[in-house]
Motif scaffolding. Structure first.
Motif, short mmCIF file in Angstrom:
data_model
loop_
_atom_site.label_atom_id
_atom_site.label_comp_id
_atom_site.label_asym_id
_atom_site.label_seq_id
_atom_site.Cartn_x
_atom_site.Cartn_y
_atom_site.Cartn_z
N VAL A 1 46.74 34.70 39.04
CA VAL A 1 45.32 34.82 39.70
C VAL A 1 44.81 33.71 40.17
O VAL A 1 44.76 32.49 39.65
CB VAL A 1 44.31 35.64 38.77
CG1 VAL A 1 43.04 35.54 39.36
CG2 VAL A 1 44.83 36.93 38.15
N GLU A 2 44.73 33.60 41.61
CA GLU A 2 44.28 32.08 42.21
C GLU A 2 42.65 31.89 41.82
O GLU A 2 41.86 32.85 42.11
CB GLU A 2 44.44 32.22 43.80
CG GLU A 2 45.82 32.31 43.98
CD GLU A 2 46.35 30.84 43.71
OE1 GLU A 2 45.79 29.83 43.50
OE2 GLU A 2 47.70 30.72 43.42
N THR A 3 42.34 30.79 41.06
CA THR A 3 40.97 30.43 40.57
C THR A 3 40.80 29.13 41.39
O THR A 3 41.58 28.71 41.84
CB THR A 3 40.86 30.27 39.10
OG1 THR A 3 41.71 29.04 38.74
CG2 THR A 3 41.70 31.35 38.29
N ALA A 4 39.68 28.83 41.28
CA ALA A 4 39.05 27.32 42.08
C ALA A 4 40.07 26.24 41.33
O ALA A 4 39.95 25.08 41.80
CB ALA A 4 37.51 27.20 41.67
N LEU A 5 40.43 26.41 40.10
CA LEU A 5 41.18 25.26 39.22
C LEU A 5 42.49 25.54 39.34
O LEU A 5 43.31 24.58 39.21
CB LEU A 5 40.72 25.31 37.73
CG LEU A 5 39.28 25.01 37.52
CD1 LEU A 5 39.32 25.14 35.95
CD2 LEU A 5 38.74 23.59 38.25
N GLY A 6 43.03 26.67 40.08
CA GLY A 6 44.65 26.66 40.37
C GLY A 6 44.99 28.11 39.91
O GLY A 6 43.86 28.76 39.35
N PRO A 7 46.09 28.60 39.79
CA PRO A 7 46.86 29.77 39.33
C PRO A 7 46.60 29.77 38.14
O PRO A 7 47.18 29.05 37.20
CB PRO A 7 48.13 29.72 39.86
CG PRO A 7 48.31 28.23 40.19
CD PRO A 7 47.22 27.51 40.37
N ALA A 8 45.84 31.02 37.65
CA ALA A 8 45.96 31.44 36.23
C ALA A 8 46.95 32.75 36.01
O ALA A 8 47.04 33.66 36.51
CB ALA A 8 44.55 31.69 35.75
N PRO A 9 47.70 32.48 34.95
CA PRO A 9 48.75 33.66 34.26
C PRO A 9 47.94 34.89 33.96
O PRO A 9 46.87 34.87 33.52
CB PRO A 9 49.53 33.08 33.67
CG PRO A 9 48.96 32.11 32.85
CD PRO A 9 47.88 31.47 33.88
N PRO B 1 49.99 55.08 38.82
CA PRO B 1 49.18 53.99 39.39
C PRO B 1 47.88 54.58 40.35
O PRO B 1 48.02 55.42 41.24
CB PRO B 1 50.06 53.02 40.07
CG PRO B 1 51.19 53.42 39.40
CD PRO B 1 51.29 54.66 38.92
N GLY B 2 46.80 53.99 40.46
CA GLY B 2 45.70 54.36 41.26
C GLY B 2 44.72 53.57 41.46
O GLY B 2 45.01 52.36 41.34
N PRO B 3 43.44 53.81 41.60
CA PRO B 3 42.21 52.87 42.10
C PRO B 3 41.63 52.32 40.96
O PRO B 3 40.55 51.49 41.26
CB PRO B 3 41.64 53.56 43.18
CG PRO B 3 41.57 55.21 42.53
CD PRO B 3 43.08 55.11 41.87
N ASN B 4 41.82 52.73 39.85
CA ASN B 4 41.08 52.23 38.63
C ASN B 4 41.71 51.13 37.89
O ASN B 4 42.76 51.36 37.48
CB ASN B 4 40.89 53.53 37.84
CG ASN B 4 40.32 54.71 38.37
OD1 ASN B 4 39.25 54.22 39.47
ND2 ASN B 4 40.19 55.76 38.08
N TYR C 1 41.34 39.41 42.71
CA TYR C 1 42.83 39.79 42.69
C TYR C 1 43.01 41.42 42.66
O TYR C 1 43.85 42.10 43.28
CB TYR C 1 43.68 39.14 41.40
CG TYR C 1 44.92 39.55 41.55
CD1 TYR C 1 45.86 38.69 42.00
CD2 TYR C 1 45.40 40.49 40.73
CE1 TYR C 1 47.29 39.06 41.86
CE2 TYR C 1 46.69 41.16 40.63
CZ TYR C 1 47.73 40.11 41.15
OH TYR C 1 48.99 40.49 41.35
N ALA C 2 42.28 42.00 41.59
CA ALA C 2 42.52 43.35 41.47
C ALA C 2 42.10 44.15 42.61
O ALA C 2 42.90 45.04 43.04
CB ALA C 2 41.55 43.86 40.23
N VAL C 3 41.10 43.82 43.18
CA VAL C 3 40.61 44.55 44.43
C VAL C 3 41.69 44.23 45.57
O VAL C 3 42.02 45.12 46.41
CB VAL C 3 39.24 44.12 45.06
CG1 VAL C 3 38.95 44.60 46.04
CG2 VAL C 3 37.99 44.41 43.97
N GLU C 4 42.21 42.84 45.62
CA GLU C 4 43.11 42.76 46.75
C GLU C 4 44.53 43.52 46.71
O GLU C 4 45.00 43.90 47.43
CB GLU C 4 43.30 41.36 46.84
CG GLU C 4 42.32 40.46 47.28
CD GLU C 4 42.54 39.06 47.20
OE1 GLU C 4 43.46 38.58 46.61
OE2 GLU C 4 41.89 38.22 47.84
N HIS C 5 44.65 44.19 45.29
CA HIS C 5 45.79 44.72 45.03
C HIS C 5 45.75 46.41 44.83
O HIS C 5 46.40 46.91 44.01
CB HIS C 5 46.63 44.21 43.69
CG HIS C 5 47.24 42.90 44.06
ND1 HIS C 5 46.46 41.75 44.16
CD2 HIS C 5 48.43 42.51 44.29
CE1 HIS C 5 47.27 40.68 44.42
NE2 HIS C 5 48.50 41.25 44.49
#
Length: 416
Positions: free
Chosen positions: A152-160, A169-172, A236-240
């Motif tokens: 996950v790209e955060t302001a401080l860098g990528p967070a695992p 799999p669906g939209p929830n 991240y969730a919304v983008e995916h």
């Protein structure tokens, strides 16, 4: 505080720090001796520093009396932690060893005998002390489902983070936020229930938790800084593919999640619900409770709260900026919450008092489904009563599965 070095460790700095803390906390009052004020100031500083400093090594507070691996049993000195019913992880030898403990087999008030289903690594038969752990699972691979290691790209860098898709799999998506001193493993207990209900799980890390990038000060913001990383996780969730999002916070993760909701329109656009397990609702109340547990004078908790909000906190604790605990008061902003909430807490929590949860539930009875547990310790509700805990979570997720997120409601109002 300078890196790797305490300002209180040098004579002149110590005197200056004590004086600053005493003044900041309002300790110099009529009728109180200078020595008493100085002692109280030092204790206040130490407590403030402890609450904002990430835990490096957890205390092993359970004594091992005996181990019989052939019989698959362990005997522990009796305590509120060792006598908990349910199944738990057990760390020993400074976290170089791990075992799974089953339910209590016998408890005579002095020692507790428990089953040992497995020893994952380390020499349990040589252990002298350990600690009970509610995580139970060591990683998503133990659940037997497909999962992805993501960033996950955060302001401080990528967070695992771990992404574990639903059966279909669906939209929830449910975004899981762990607590203070924990890691994303804490939330693995919720994955099976979420997956069966049709929700993808995103188990995230955040600044200073030992996995995500550190902030400059390497200190907890008690929700006042970490919330930005949760916003990034929702993004991240919304983008995916997420169209509906539920935030679930454990302990301090509850405080972080609530701050993300209150401070971010981006989160609120997709949010359809909040789940809180043993949440940190009222930090002032928590600090008072912790002071009582440590047998400190009654005012120390309140003084710690006041100190953290002053400029002196920067010098004395290493914080980059003071923490306004009153500004983190969710109950004062309860009228800004607008999605259903499942709130689970135990009267026997032992670490975070239930009072804050009660006040939040009372402030928004129209939104909050408040479920009180008994006998469970902090964030160990699943371990203590898994059937009830999973049923509550499943029911809540089923109700929110078709809910319209705020973004859709706004669009409908515009069209209408």
């Amino acid at each position: 505080m300078t890196r790797g070095r305490s300002r209180l460790g040098r004579g002149e700095d110590a005197r200056s720090a004590v004086a600053t803390a005493a003044a900041a906390a309002g300790l110099v009052v009529a009728g109180v001796t200078a020595a008493t004020a100085a002692a109280a100031a030092v204790v206040t500083v130490l407590m403030a520093r402890r609450v904002v400093t990430p835990v490096a090594v957890r205390d092993e507070d359970v004594r091992v009396v005996s181990v019989d691996l052939a019989a698959g049993e362990i005997r522990l000195e009796s305590s509120p932690e060792s006598a908990m019913t349910g199944r738990y992880g057990f760390w020993f030898d400074r976290e170089s060893g791990h075992a799974r403990l089953g339910d209590v087999l016998a408890d005579d008030g002095r020692t507790v005998r428990r089953a040992v289903p497995s020893v994952d690594f380390g020499r349990l038969d040589r252990a002298r002390r350990g600690r009970m752990n509610g995580w139970y699972y060591l990683g998503p691979w133990e659940l037997g489902h497909r999962y992805e290691n993501v960033l996950v790209e955060t302001a401080l860098g990528p967070a695992p983070a771990w992404h574990i898709p639903a059966e279909t799999p669906g939209p929830n998506w449910i975004v899981q936020v762990h607590g203070r001193g924990a890691k994303r493993h804490e939330a693995l207990r919720a994955v099976d229930t979420a997956r069966e209900a049709g929700w993808d799980s995103l188990l995230v890390s955040y600044r200073n938790d030992g996995e995500a990038p550190d902030s400059v000060d390497r200190r907890y913001g008690l929700g006042g800084t970490e919330w930005a990383d949760v916003v990034a996780a929702v993004r991240y969730a919304v983008e995916h593919g997420a169209e509906r999002v539920v935030l679930m916070g454990w302990s301090m993760g509850g405080a972080i999640s609530l701050q993300a909701v209150l401070r971010s329109d981006e989160v609120r656009e997709r949010l359809v619900g909040i789940v809180l397990d043993s949440p940190a609702i009222d930090w002032s109340d928590i600090l008072r409770f912790q002071g009582t547990l440590q047998r400190l004078p009654h005012p120390i908790g309140d003084l710690t709260t006041r100190l953290l909000g002053t400029d002196a906190a920067v010098m004395l604790t290493g914080l980059a900026a003071p923490i306004d605990l009153e500004g983190l008061d969710v109950i004062a902003h309860a009228d800004e919450l607008d999605v259903p909430m499942l709130l689970m807490h135990s009267v026997d929590d032992g670490f975070v008092p239930i009072d804050g949860s009660r006040r939040l539930a009372a402030a928004r009875p129209d939104l909050v489904d408040f479920e009180v547990f008994e006998g469970a310790r902090h964030t160990k509700l699943w371990n203590h009563d898994p059937e009830r805990w999973m049923a509550l979570l499943r029911r809540f997720l089923d109700r929110q599965a078709d809910a319209a997120p705020a973004e859709d409601l706004i669009d409908d109002e515009i069209v209408g």
